[in-house]
Design a protein around this motif. Structure first.
Motif, PDB file in Angstrom:
ATOM      1  N   VAL A  58       0.791  -1.229   0.000  1.00  0.00           N
ATOM      2  CA  VAL A  58       0.000   0.000   0.000  1.00  0.00           C
ATOM      3  C   VAL A  58       0.827   1.285   0.000  1.00  0.00           C
ATOM      4  O   VAL A  58       0.273   2.362   0.158  1.00  0.00           O
ATOM      5  N   SER A  59       2.148   1.183  -0.180  1.00  0.00           N
ATOM      6  CA  SER A  59       2.948   2.405  -0.267  1.00  0.00           C
ATOM      7  C   SER A  59       4.067   2.230  -1.288  1.00  0.00           C
ATOM      8  O   SER A  59       4.629   1.145  -1.425  1.00  0.00           O
ATOM      9  N   THR A  60       4.361   3.322  -1.996  1.00  0.00           N
ATOM     10  CA  THR A  60       5.448   3.269  -2.973  1.00  0.00           C
ATOM     11  C   THR A  60       6.790   3.095  -2.265  1.00  0.00           C
ATOM     12  O   THR A  60       7.700   2.493  -2.821  1.00  0.00           O
ATOM     13  N   GLU A  61       6.889   3.592  -1.053  1.00  0.00           N
ATOM     14  CA  GLU A  61       8.116   3.416  -0.278  1.00  0.00           C
ATOM     15  C   GLU A  61       8.394   1.931  -0.034  1.00  0.00           C
ATOM     16  O   GLU A  61       9.527   1.464  -0.180  1.00  0.00           O
ATOM     17  N   LEU A  62       7.351   1.177   0.301  1.00  0.00           N
ATOM     18  CA  LEU A  62       7.516  -0.255   0.521  1.00  0.00           C
ATOM     19  C   LEU A  62       7.811  -0.976  -0.795  1.00  0.00           C
ATOM     20  O   LEU A  62       8.621  -1.904  -0.829  1.00  0.00           O
ATOM     21  N   VAL A  63       7.183  -0.546  -1.899  1.00  0.00           N
ATOM     22  CA  VAL A  63       7.496  -1.130  -3.206  1.00  0.00           C
ATOM     23  C   VAL A  63       8.977  -0.938  -3.508  1.00  0.00           C
ATOM     24  O   VAL A  63       9.659  -1.872  -3.936  1.00  0.00           O
ATOM     25  N   ASP A  87       8.554  -6.757 -12.682  1.00  0.00           N
ATOM     26  CA  ASP A  87       7.387  -6.250 -13.417  1.00  0.00           C
ATOM     27  C   ASP A  87       6.191  -6.059 -12.500  1.00  0.00           C
ATOM     28  O   ASP A  87       5.476  -5.052 -12.588  1.00  0.00           O
ATOM     29  N   ALA A  88       5.941  -7.018 -11.607  1.00  0.00           N
ATOM     30  CA  ALA A  88       4.811  -6.917 -10.684  1.00  0.00           C
ATOM     31  C   ALA A  88       4.993  -5.740  -9.726  1.00  0.00           C
ATOM     32  O   ALA A  88       4.031  -5.001  -9.442  1.00  0.00           O
ATOM     33  N   LEU A  89       6.209  -5.549  -9.237  1.00  0.00           N
ATOM     34  CA  LEU A  89       6.479  -4.431  -8.328  1.00  0.00           C
ATOM     35  C   LEU A  89       6.326  -3.090  -9.037  1.00  0.00           C
ATOM     36  O   LEU A  89       5.732  -2.151  -8.490  1.00  0.00           O
ATOM     37  N   GLU A  90       6.839  -2.993 -10.247  1.00  0.00           N
ATOM     38  CA  GLU A  90       6.717  -1.736 -10.996  1.00  0.00           C
ATOM     39  C   GLU A  90       5.259  -1.438 -11.348  1.00  0.00           C
ATOM     40  O   GLU A  90       4.826  -0.292 -11.295  1.00  0.00           O
ATOM     41  N   ALA A  91       4.488  -2.487 -11.668  1.00  0.00           N
ATOM     42  CA  ALA A  91       3.073  -2.295 -11.950  1.00  0.00           C
ATOM     43  C   ALA A  91       2.336  -1.824 -10.700  1.00  0.00           C
ATOM     44  O   ALA A  91       1.458  -0.945 -10.766  1.00  0.00           O
ATOM     45  N   ARG A  92       2.677  -2.396  -9.546  1.00  0.00           N
ATOM     46  CA  ARG A  92       2.035  -1.982  -8.298  1.00  0.00           C
ATOM     47  C   ARG A  92       2.374  -0.540  -7.965  1.00  0.00           C
ATOM     48  O   ARG A  92       1.508   0.231  -7.543  1.00  0.00           O
ATOM     49  N   LYS A  93       3.626  -0.155  -8.195  1.00  0.00           N
ATOM     50  CA  LYS A  93       4.036   1.227  -7.920  1.00  0.00           C
ATOM     51  C   LYS A  93       3.265   2.193  -8.823  1.00  0.00           C
ATOM     52  O   LYS A  93       2.792   3.236  -8.365  1.00  0.00           O
ATOM     53  N   ALA A  94       3.123   1.837 -10.102  1.00  0.00           N
ATOM     54  CA  ALA A  94       2.377   2.689 -11.032  1.00  0.00           C
ATOM     55  C   ALA A  94       0.915   2.817 -10.581  1.00  0.00           C
ATOM     56  O   ALA A  94       0.329   3.908 -10.639  1.00  0.00           O
ATOM     57  N   GLU A  95       0.336   1.715 -10.113  1.00  0.00           N
ATOM     58  CA  GLU A  95      -1.049   1.745  -9.642  1.00  0.00           C
ATOM     59  C   GLU A  95      -1.186   2.642  -8.413  1.00  0.00           C
ATOM     60  O   GLU A  95      -2.136   3.426  -8.311  1.00  0.00           O
ATOM     61  N   GLU A  98      -0.991   6.234  -9.413  1.00  0.00           N
ATOM     62  CA  GLU A  98      -2.209   6.690 -10.070  1.00  0.00           C
ATOM     63  C   GLU A  98      -3.379   6.846  -9.102  1.00  0.00           C
ATOM     64  O   GLU A  98      -4.128   7.820  -9.169  1.00  0.00           O
ATOM     65  N   HIS A  99      -3.551   5.891  -8.192  1.00  0.00           N
ATOM     66  CA  HIS A  99      -4.738   5.868  -7.336  1.00  0.00           C
ATOM     67  C   HIS A  99      -4.496   6.331  -5.903  1.00  0.00           C
ATOM     68  O   HIS A  99      -5.451   6.456  -5.135  1.00  0.00           O
ATOM     69  N   GLY A 100      -3.251   6.528  -5.522  1.00  0.00           N
ATOM     70  CA  GLY A 100      -2.945   6.953  -4.170  1.00  0.00           C
ATOM     71  C   GLY A 100      -2.529   5.789  -3.282  1.00  0.00           C
ATOM     72  O   GLY A 100      -2.795   4.630  -3.591  1.00  0.00           O
ATOM     73  N   GLU A 101      -1.864   6.134  -2.202  1.00  0.00           N
ATOM     74  CA  GLU A 101      -1.353   5.135  -1.272  1.00  0.00           C
ATOM     75  C   GLU A 101      -2.337   4.898  -0.147  1.00  0.00           C
ATOM     76  O   GLU A 101      -3.302   5.629   0.019  1.00  0.00           O
ATOM     77  N   GLY A 102      -2.032   3.901   0.672  1.00  0.00           N
ATOM     78  CA  GLY A 102      -2.857   3.575   1.828  1.00  0.00           C
ATOM     79  C   GLY A 102      -4.007   2.674   1.436  1.00  0.00           C
ATOM     80  O   GLY A 102      -4.156   2.273   0.281  1.00  0.00           O
ATOM     81  N   LEU A 103      -4.784   2.352   2.406  1.00  0.00           N
ATOM     82  CA  LEU A 103      -5.980   1.546   2.169  1.00  0.00           C
ATOM     83  C   LEU A 103      -7.131   2.508   1.903  1.00  0.00           C
ATOM     84  O   LEU A 103      -7.655   3.135   2.819  1.00  0.00           O
ATOM     85  N   ALA A 104      -7.480   2.634   0.641  1.00  0.00           N
ATOM     86  CA  ALA A 104      -8.506   3.603   0.262  1.00  0.00           C
ATOM     87  C   ALA A 104      -9.803   3.386   1.039  1.00  0.00           C
ATOM     88  O   ALA A 104     -10.437   4.337   1.479  1.00  0.00           O
TER      89      ALA A 104
END
Length: 150
Positions: A58-63, A87-95, A98-104
């Motif tokens: 849920v955070s780009t820092e953790l990615v 690839d999975a990590l980079e896709a998660r970071k992009a998501e 785009e949508h914001g961090e944390g548990l929406a």
């Protein structure tokens, strides 16, 4: 009471690139990344569980930390970082970008979640049960389902 040990016949020693950072971020990615990327048959923490955990970051820092640990483990094993993992990590970071961090759904930032988690008891309330509703050991995962507390 949380388990302090876990039976895992396939267990390997889990390295920790940076114990301080792992503690600050709330996890050591190597716990997952030391495993082979192969389909999981329910006996351990391999394969698709790695990717399920990545989808839950849920955070780009953790990615970024996961990316660093994957690259470090690759260097330790004298191999290239695994493309599927990167690839999975980079896709998660992009998501997350785009949508914001944390548990929406909870409206919490990673820092707020860590603060709340530190204030509560981390004891698991999940119980595995067999088809008759009898409690099953976590080490015997085949055929068990998660049952609700009464």
């Amino acid at each position: 009471m949380p388990a302090t040990t876990q039976h895992n016949e396939q267990a390997t020693e889990v390295p920790d690139l940076n114990a301080t950072e792992s503690e600050r971020l709330g996890e050591n990615p190597a716990r997952f990344l030391v495993e082979d990327v192969a389909a999981d048959n329910g006996d351990g923490t391999t394969g698709e569980l790695i990717f399920a955990r990545i989808r839950g970051i849920v955070s780009t820092e953790l990615v970024d930390y996961w990316l660093g640990v994957e690259r470090w483990l690759a260097m330790q094993d004298d191999r290239e970082p695994r493309d599927r993992v990167i690839d999975a990590l980079e896709a998660r970071k992009a998501e997350l970008d785009e949508h914001g961090e944390g548990l929406a759904q909870a409206g919490l930032s990673p820092a707020e979640r860590r603060e709340r988690a530190a204030k509560r008891d981390a004891e698991s309330v999940a119980v595995l049960v067999d088809e008759d509703g009898e409690e099953v050991s976590w080490s015997r995962q085949r055929g068990a389902v998660v049952g609700a507390n009464s």
